[in-house]
Design an enzyme around this catalytic site. Sequence first.
Site, short mmCIF file in Angstrom:
data_model
loop_
_atom_site.label_atom_id
_atom_site.label_comp_id
_atom_site.label_asym_id
_atom_site.label_seq_id
_atom_site.Cartn_x
_atom_site.Cartn_y
_atom_site.Cartn_z
CG ASP A 1 -1.68 1.22 1.45
OD1 ASP A 1 -2.30 1.68 0.46
OD2 ASP A 1 -1.70 1.78 2.56
CG LEU A 2 1.70 5.68 -1.81
CD1 LEU A 2 3.20 5.50 -1.99
CD2 LEU A 2 1.13 6.46 -2.99
CB THR B 1 0.42 10.55 1.63
OG1 THR B 1 0.76 9.18 1.57
CG2 THR B 1 1.31 11.36 0.72
CE LYS C 1 -5.84 -0.99 -1.01
NZ LYS C 1 -4.70 -0.17 -0.57
CD GLU D 1 -3.55 -1.57 2.84
OE1 GLU D 1 -3.64 -0.66 3.69
OE2 GLU D 1 -3.93 -1.43 1.67
CG ASP D 2 -1.88 2.75 6.48
OD1 ASP D 2 -2.23 2.33 5.35
OD2 ASP D 2 -2.13 3.90 6.89
C1 BG6 Z 1 -5.73 5.73 -0.14
C2 BG6 Z 1 -5.84 6.54 1.13
O1 BG6 Z 1 -4.43 5.24 -0.27
O2 BG6 Z 1 -6.05 6.54 -1.27
C3 BG6 Z 1 -7.20 7.18 1.24
O3 BG6 Z 1 -5.61 5.69 2.25
C4 BG6 Z 1 -7.49 7.99 -0.03
O4 BG6 Z 1 -7.23 8.01 2.38
C5 BG6 Z 1 -7.36 7.10 -1.26
O5 BG6 Z 1 -8.81 8.53 0.01
C6 BG6 Z 1 -7.61 7.84 -2.57
O6 BG6 Z 1 -6.59 8.77 -2.78
P1 BG6 Z 1 -6.61 9.89 -3.91
O7 BG6 Z 1 -5.18 10.42 -3.88
O8 BG6 Z 1 -6.94 9.23 -5.20
O9 BG6 Z 1 -7.62 10.89 -3.51
MG MG Z 2 -2.72 3.24 3.57
#
Ligand code: BG6
Ligand code: MG
Length: 221
Positions: free
Chosen positions: A8-9, A16, A146, A170-171
């Site tokens: 996961d990122l 972030t 998810k 994952e977190d």
């Molecule tokens: C996930 C985050 O990785 O990405 C969420 O944990 C976030 O909080 C989701 O809403 C979507 O991200 P983005 O950058 O497309 O708005």
């Molecule tokens: Mg995450």
Amino acid sequence: MLKAVIFDLDGVITDTAEWHYAAWKELANRIGIDFNREFNEELKGISRMESLEKILVFGGKAGLYSESEKLELAKTKNDQYVQLLTKMKPDDIFPGIKELLEELKAKGVLIGLASASKNAPAILQSLEITNYFQTVVNPDEVERGKPAPDIFLKAAEKLAVSPAECIGIEDATAGIMAIKDAGMFAVGVGTIEKMKQAGADLVVEDTRELVLSVLLREFNQ
Ligand code: BG6
Ligand code: MG
């Protein structure tokens, strides 16, 4: 045998998750919704539009906005978030992650990204780690977000490995559930109680503990 690690990122590779929180809080407050950290936990791993829907329900404002107004609200949040991202640099990668990517590369273990974020490719670029990843799944490629397993299964498919040969990291509670449902070994980054409850096979409280020898030992047990 371990063939791939799928990351996961947000909240695993870099902080972030905090910036998503800041941007959602600003938007929620602007439309008169009191936003807090406890509720924010429910948004981790959840797509942008789904997060907005949850916030509107949480604030008692579901049904008050048209589809185009909701798109506008999501855009406002994302513009604010992208503004925060301009400050991102390679130093913002969590401790231990670059070392793990290096170890995986050296041992020939494939590396994938299964993030719900549409900003993920830009973030990997800013952190200067794009080249480590053999695949980055675009969340639009899968039907369900998810906690459904789709994005992790898609990553395994693109890497041509079976789920049983993968570790997912994952977190978020939703993310751990997705990894387990995909039939992979789940590593949770966070508090032991929360991650264990979500179903994590191994929990680390700090990304410095994400060392390949430890992952392999637990995976092979
Ligand atoms: C996930 C985050 O990785 O990405 C969420 O944990 C976030 O909080 C989701 O809403 C979507 O991200 P983005 O950058 O497309 O708005
Ligand atoms: Mg995450």
